[in-house]
Structures are given as structure tokens and as C-alpha cells.
Design a protein around this motif. Sequence first.
Motif, PDB file in Angstrom:
ATOM      1  N   LYS A   1       0.859  -1.186   0.000  1.00 15.32           N
ATOM      2  CA  LYS A   1       0.000   0.000   0.000  1.00 15.32           C
ATOM      3  C   LYS A   1       0.893   1.233   0.000  1.00 15.32           C
TER       4      LYS A   1
ATOM      5  N   TYR B   1     -11.161  -1.903   3.728  1.00 15.39           N
ATOM      6  CA  TYR B   1     -10.234  -1.270   4.674  1.00 15.39           C
ATOM      7  C   TYR B   1      -9.166  -0.506   3.900  1.00 15.39           C
TER       8      TYR B   1
ATOM      9  N   SER C   1      -6.187   2.244   2.828  1.00 14.99           N
ATOM     10  CA  SER C   1      -5.030   2.952   3.354  1.00 14.99           C
ATOM     11  C   SER C   1      -5.294   4.440   3.172  1.00 14.99           C
TER      12      SER C   1
ATOM     13  N   PHE D   1      -3.832   8.578   3.344  1.00 12.49           N
ATOM     14  CA  PHE D   1      -2.639   9.382   3.083  1.00 12.49           C
ATOM     15  C   PHE D   1      -2.948  10.873   3.248  1.00 12.49           C
TER      16      PHE D   1
ATOM     17  N   THR E   1      -2.036   2.690   7.425  1.00 10.04           N
ATOM     18  CA  THR E   1      -2.578   1.583   6.638  1.00 10.04           C
ATOM     19  C   THR E   1      -3.621   0.753   7.364  1.00 10.04           C
TER      20      THR E   1
END
Lengths: 114, 114
Positions: free
Chosen positions: A100, B30, B32, B34, B51
Motif C-alpha cells: 500500500k 479497509y 489505506s 494518506f 494503513t
Amino acid sequence: DAGVIQSPRHEVTEMGQEVTLRCKPISGHDYLFWYRQTMMRGLELLIYFNNNVPIDDSGMPEDRFSAKMPNASFSTLKIQPSEPRDSAVYFCASSTGQGKNEQFFGPGTRLTVL
Amino acid sequence: GNSVTQMEGPVTLSEEAFLTINCTYTATGYPSLFWYVQYPGEGLQLLLKATKADDKGSNKGFEATYRKETTSFHLEKGSVQVSDSAVYFCALSDASGGYQKVTFGTGTKLQVIP
């Protein structure tokens, strides 16, 4: 590493002309992305490639836009014919495809179509 | 589909003030999460990431905690500097895009005045 390289940094052209934007991803990165950024629409994903193969081009606005990736170190985004509404900053980004992970962006090409 | 909503800008703060930029998301599974930052005239660069739920990402004094129960990932910094002036983008990726396709928010411009 030099990072993602884009050329030209600035492009001014007249309506109806063909425009070609170029991108060199970071060596070893398997994914390459083309984005367009405007004040009105923000950051839009146009197309992305995995191992030189286009995976998702649903963001390409119309047939005037085309993108190619002939090898792992080079990609082009072409607009033919260009229109004033194509004026934007076009970014290329690449990623390793491992887990990821993050995308690394180039400095962008500012396109102005008169 | 996936979406990211972040607070409208611009946000103007005095140097050494506390910063919060709100971000909420909608995603299947689910994702990740940023935060990217874009300085004037440059491409986006990763600021921090998380994450999984309850993870805290941190970098350069910025922090954000992955809150699954509220589907949020708010960006905070205790004391901003003039050099933090930039546009901040909240983003996510998930399995629907192989964790490679990233959905960005609209960006929040931060201006820090001396």
C-alpha cells in the motif's frame, strides 16, 4: 534517483493544435499515472498503467485524449485537437506497486491552450 | 464508489498556531489513508500515511490518526511555520484499485503568516 521527469514544463499552444506531454517514471516503478489538475475540478486521474499496459482509462475525458507507454521508462499523453478547456497542469506519477505504497509525482506540465 | 471529503480552504493561521485540517472518507473494505502536500509550483509529495485502523502517521511535526469508527483522518500540527504554507490533500486507496489507484480530496490551501 532523479525522480519522475516530465517535459515540457510549460506548453502554450493554439486551439486545434496537437499537444504531446512526456513522462519518465522512476526506474523500477511498475505503475504510471496521469493526472490533470484544475481549479474547478481539482486533481483528476486520467489513466494508469501497470507494466506498460493501460489498466484504467475511465478518466480520459474524450477521444481527443490518448496515452501510450511503449516501454517501462517512457509515457506520452497526447491531446489532438487541443481546446482551451484542456488548459490545466498535467502530472505524471509512478509507484512500485509493492503493498500500500505511495505515488511519486513529477513537477507537472502547465498547458495553456489559446 | 470511494470518496474523500476535506474541509474547504483557504485556512489562514499565524505562525506557531495549532493546525487541524479535517478529512473524512467513504470506502469499501479497509483503505489505506494518506496526506499529500503540494508546495507552489511543484507536484504532490507524500506527507504521511496510515494503513490500518488506529495507526498514527507522522512526519515533520504533522500527525494524523486513522479512525475507522468515524471514518476520519484529520491532519494536525501543534505549531505551524511559514514554510508549511501549501495545499494539503487527503487521499485513500483500497483493494478495489489494487491499492494502487488513489482517490484524492479537493485539497485545502494553508497560508501561514508571520
